[in-house]
Design an enzyme around this catalytic site. Structure first.
Site, short mmCIF file in Angstrom:
data_model
loop_
_atom_site.label_atom_id
_atom_site.label_comp_id
_atom_site.label_asym_id
_atom_site.label_seq_id
_atom_site.Cartn_x
_atom_site.Cartn_y
_atom_site.Cartn_z
N SER A 177 0.84 -1.17 0.08
CA SER A 177 0.01 -0.09 -0.08
C SER A 177 0.62 1.21 -0.09
O SER A 177 1.99 1.21 0.31
CB SER A 177 -0.90 0.02 1.07
OG SER A 177 -1.76 1.38 1.04
N TYR B 267 -2.57 -1.14 10.58
CA TYR B 267 -2.36 -1.45 9.11
C TYR B 267 -1.20 -1.15 8.40
O TYR B 267 -0.52 -2.00 7.76
CB TYR B 267 -3.61 -0.82 8.57
CG TYR B 267 -3.88 -1.23 7.21
CD1 TYR B 267 -4.16 -2.39 6.64
CD2 TYR B 267 -3.54 -0.12 6.32
CE1 TYR B 267 -4.42 -2.39 5.15
CE2 TYR B 267 -3.38 -0.17 4.83
CZ TYR B 267 -4.01 -1.59 4.47
OH TYR B 267 -3.85 -1.58 2.82
#
Length: 264
Positions: free
Chosen positions: A150, A164
């Site tokens: 990401s 995360y």
């Protein structure tokens, strides 16, 4: 149309929706037999398979929850049976580690509990680690491992997703280690990092008009990403054209946050 990965077999985790779904459909379009993994929502996974078959591709579903190591073992038990029936072998060629969770821990870093922290690491780091470990005897030489990372590893995101963000940094490091380890087998390992993408996981905030405008204003290409944007890059990495790319962090974000200012 030439199919770049015809006769290859791919496993895509979390392929019942979003980016995983788009990758599964794209790899099938390129000729791969695709195992569409899901943790729950079998109807969504079956719909992906139906779409693939309607377009002339081949696919089947695999169910397994990936929050425990036992889930990884169950996934491969089911996959071995399914592949043996379809190909006569348990071997495959492409592993896409896409399944992941991003729990919003209240409103701050301070409210992230140990339970939330452990859960996100179990699914986003522990599962890919052991999925790859268990894949190695099954993965053919010349294969591909694509780990979905990401853009959060390059940019400071809100602190309620700190856990995360850490998991995606871990995935990037894992890709480096394994690219070095598996080079002798001609297996490439890369991290593919989406930017802000229009998926279910982002729908709660991204579909607000102010959010859309903001994302467009800080993206060089001026729009929100679509799952197909990421799937096309995954298809490149899985194809013969991606043979000389390994150990890389490859961002597909449309140039998210390249500016020192807002365009809008």
């Amino acid at each position: 149309m030439n199919k770049t990965i015809e006769n290859k077999v791919a496993l895509v985790t979390g392929a019942n929706r979003g980016i995983g779904k788009a990758i599964a459909i794209r790899l099938a379009k390129e000729g791969a037999l695709v195992a569409v993994h899901y943790g729950h929502d079998s109807s969504a996974a079956e719909a992906v398979v139906s779409e693939i078959k309607a377009n002339g591709g081949s696919a089947f579903t695999i169910e397994a929850e990936l929050d425990t190591l036992n889930g990884v073992h169950l996934l491969y038990e089911s996959l071995d049976i399914a592949l043996k029936e379809r190909t006569g072998s348990i071997n495959f060629d492409i592993l896409v580690n896409n399944a992941g969770i991003c729990p919003r821990a209240g409103t701050s870093f301070e409210e992230t509990t140990e339970e939330i922290f452990d859960q996100v690491f179990a699914v986003n780091v522990k599962a890919p680690f052991f999925l790859i470990q268990q894949a190695l005897p099954r993965l053919r030489d010349g294969g591909r491992i694509i780990n979905i990372s990401s853009v959060v590893t390059r940019i400071a995101f809100p602190d309620n997703v700190a856990a995360y963000c850490l998991t995606k940094g871990a995935i990037n490091t894992l890709s480096l280690v394994l690219a070095a380890k598996l080079g002798s087998r001609n297996i490439t390992v890369n991290s593919l990092a989406p930017g802000v993408t229009d998926t279910d996981i982002n729908a709660s905030w991204l579909h607000r008009p102010d959010s859309q405008s903001f994302v467009k204003s800080v993206t060089a290409l001026g729009r929100v990403g679509e799952p197909e944007d990421i799937a096309d890059v995954a298809a490149f990495l899985a194809s013969p054209d991606g043979r000389w790319v390994t150990g890389q962090y490859l961002e597909a974000s449309g140039g998210f946050r390249l500016f020192a200012w807002h365009k809008g």
